[in-house]
Design an enzyme around this catalytic site. Structure first.
Site, PDB file in Angstrom:
ATOM      1  N   ASP A 105      18.583  26.664 -20.868  1.00 35.45           N
ATOM      2  CA  ASP A 105      17.561  25.884 -21.556  1.00 35.45           C
ATOM      3  C   ASP A 105      16.560  25.344 -20.533  1.00 35.45           C
ATOM      4  O   ASP A 105      15.935  26.115 -19.822  1.00 35.45           O
ATOM      5  CB  ASP A 105      18.256  24.782 -22.370  1.00 35.45           C
ATOM      6  CG  ASP A 105      17.336  24.044 -23.316  1.00 35.45           C
ATOM      7  OD1 ASP A 105      16.868  22.962 -22.909  1.00 35.45           O
ATOM      8  OD2 ASP A 105      17.092  24.520 -24.431  1.00 35.45           O
ATOM      9  N   HIS A 270      23.647  27.996 -29.294  1.00 34.22           N
ATOM     10  CA  HIS A 270      22.790  27.767 -28.131  1.00 34.22           C
ATOM     11  C   HIS A 270      23.572  27.235 -26.944  1.00 34.22           C
ATOM     12  O   HIS A 270      23.276  27.581 -25.793  1.00 34.22           O
ATOM     13  CB  HIS A 270      21.691  26.776 -28.527  1.00 34.22           C
ATOM     14  CG  HIS A 270      20.746  26.412 -27.431  1.00 34.22           C
ATOM     15  ND1 HIS A 270      19.910  27.328 -26.819  1.00 34.22           N
ATOM     16  CD2 HIS A 270      20.483  25.220 -26.831  1.00 34.22           C
ATOM     17  CE1 HIS A 270      19.181  26.718 -25.901  1.00 34.22           C
ATOM     18  NE2 HIS A 270      19.516  25.433 -25.880  1.00 34.22           N
TER      19      HIS A 270
END
Length: 298
Positions: A105, A270
């Protein structure tokens, strides 16, 4: 909380700025950079898996966790170029002139910039579930951009985003911890509490990190693209199939930057380092076995 078997170190990377880093294991170094809205604790399973034969360094990024949170006196304070320089300085202070680098991320954006700016230092690059900054903003358009509402919120001028997030910090950051996970048990209550407390204490610096993305970070990426620069080292990208859902080819976008690319689709959420740590460890081990480029002669 600490990563079991790791020692927390405080390392100064420039005047007035220090990073908190968990360090463990021995062998060739691998640096792991966390994402949003997390701290270095997100690597607790992966770090333990790699530490058997690697020195593993897990810092809190500038502005996050227990690391320094300097005031954003200029757009460059939280540019990915500045944050990448932090990581290179951290590794050097710990005795490593070259290292493999893996980010998730926001940490993957810092890792990308470190690899672009310091190709003689970063031997291998791993990216978990993100696109390079320039590509991310290019593909976010129309109704599909609604999934990235937080990107647009935190891109606004200083003041309103910080106030809005501060008054509902746990709800704001907790929203993403809930939305982006397929297996809620992967982030147990005590870890979630640590993440929320860390974010609650870092709202201005987190917003400054995001605010840099559509401005100075895009400028840096665009300058590299216009100059034809690419990533010189082996690159592995682990990614959900959200590119297909939003109408773009994630592997193709990455391949334009990374000639030596392995793009690996994953089926977890994620937060893959917490949901599928064995899969991440396997991918990182495969990455670091690939022949690395050598630093250019002075």
């Amino acid at each position: 909380m600490n990563i079991k078997g790791f020692t927390n170190r405080r390392v100064y990377v420039e005047d007035g700025v220090s990073l908190n880093a968990a360090v463990g294991g021995s062998g060739a170094p691998i640096v792991l950079l966390h994402g949003f809205p997390q701290t270095h604790l997100m690597w607790r399973h992966v770090a333990a898996g790699l530490a058997a034969d690697h020195t593993v360094i897990c810092p809190d990024l500038r502005g996050y966790g227990a690391s320094s949170k300097p005031a954003a006196v200029s757009p460059d304070t939280y540019s990915k170029r500045t944050m990448a320089a932090d990581i290179v300085a951290l590794a050097r202070e710990l005795g490593h002139d070259r290292f493999a680098l893996v980010g998730h991320d926001r940490g993957a954006l810092v890792a990308f910039r470190a690899a672009m700016d310091h190709p003689a230092v970063v031997t291998h690059l791993g990216s978990l579930d993100v696109l390079p900054t320039l590509d991310m903003w290019d593909v976010m358009r129309g109704t599909s951009a609604a999934v990235g509402f937080h990107l647009y919120l935190m891109a606004q001028p200083p003041g309103l985003p910080e106030r809005m997030i501060t008054v509902s910090a746990d709800e704001f950051f907790g929203y993403f911890l809930d939305l982006w996970v397929n297996d809620p048990a992967a982030i147990p209550g005590e870890v979630r509490s640590e993440y929320l407390a860390a974010c609650r204490a870092a709202v201005p610096s987190i917003v400054a990190d995001y605010r840099a993305s559509p401005g100075i970070d895009v400028e840096h990426d665009r300058a590299d693209r216009d100059a034809g620069r690419t990533l010189a080292m082996p690159v592995t990208v682990l990614q959900q199939d959200w590119g297909a859902a939003l109408g773009f080819d994630a592997a193709g976008l990455w391949r334009a930057w990374a000639p030596d690319l392995r793009h690996v689709p994953v089926s977890c959420g994620h937060f893959m380092a917490e949901e599928a740590p064995a899969e991440v460890v396997k991918a990182v081990r495969e990455l670091v076995t690939r022949p690395a480029t050598r630093p250019a002669a002075p």
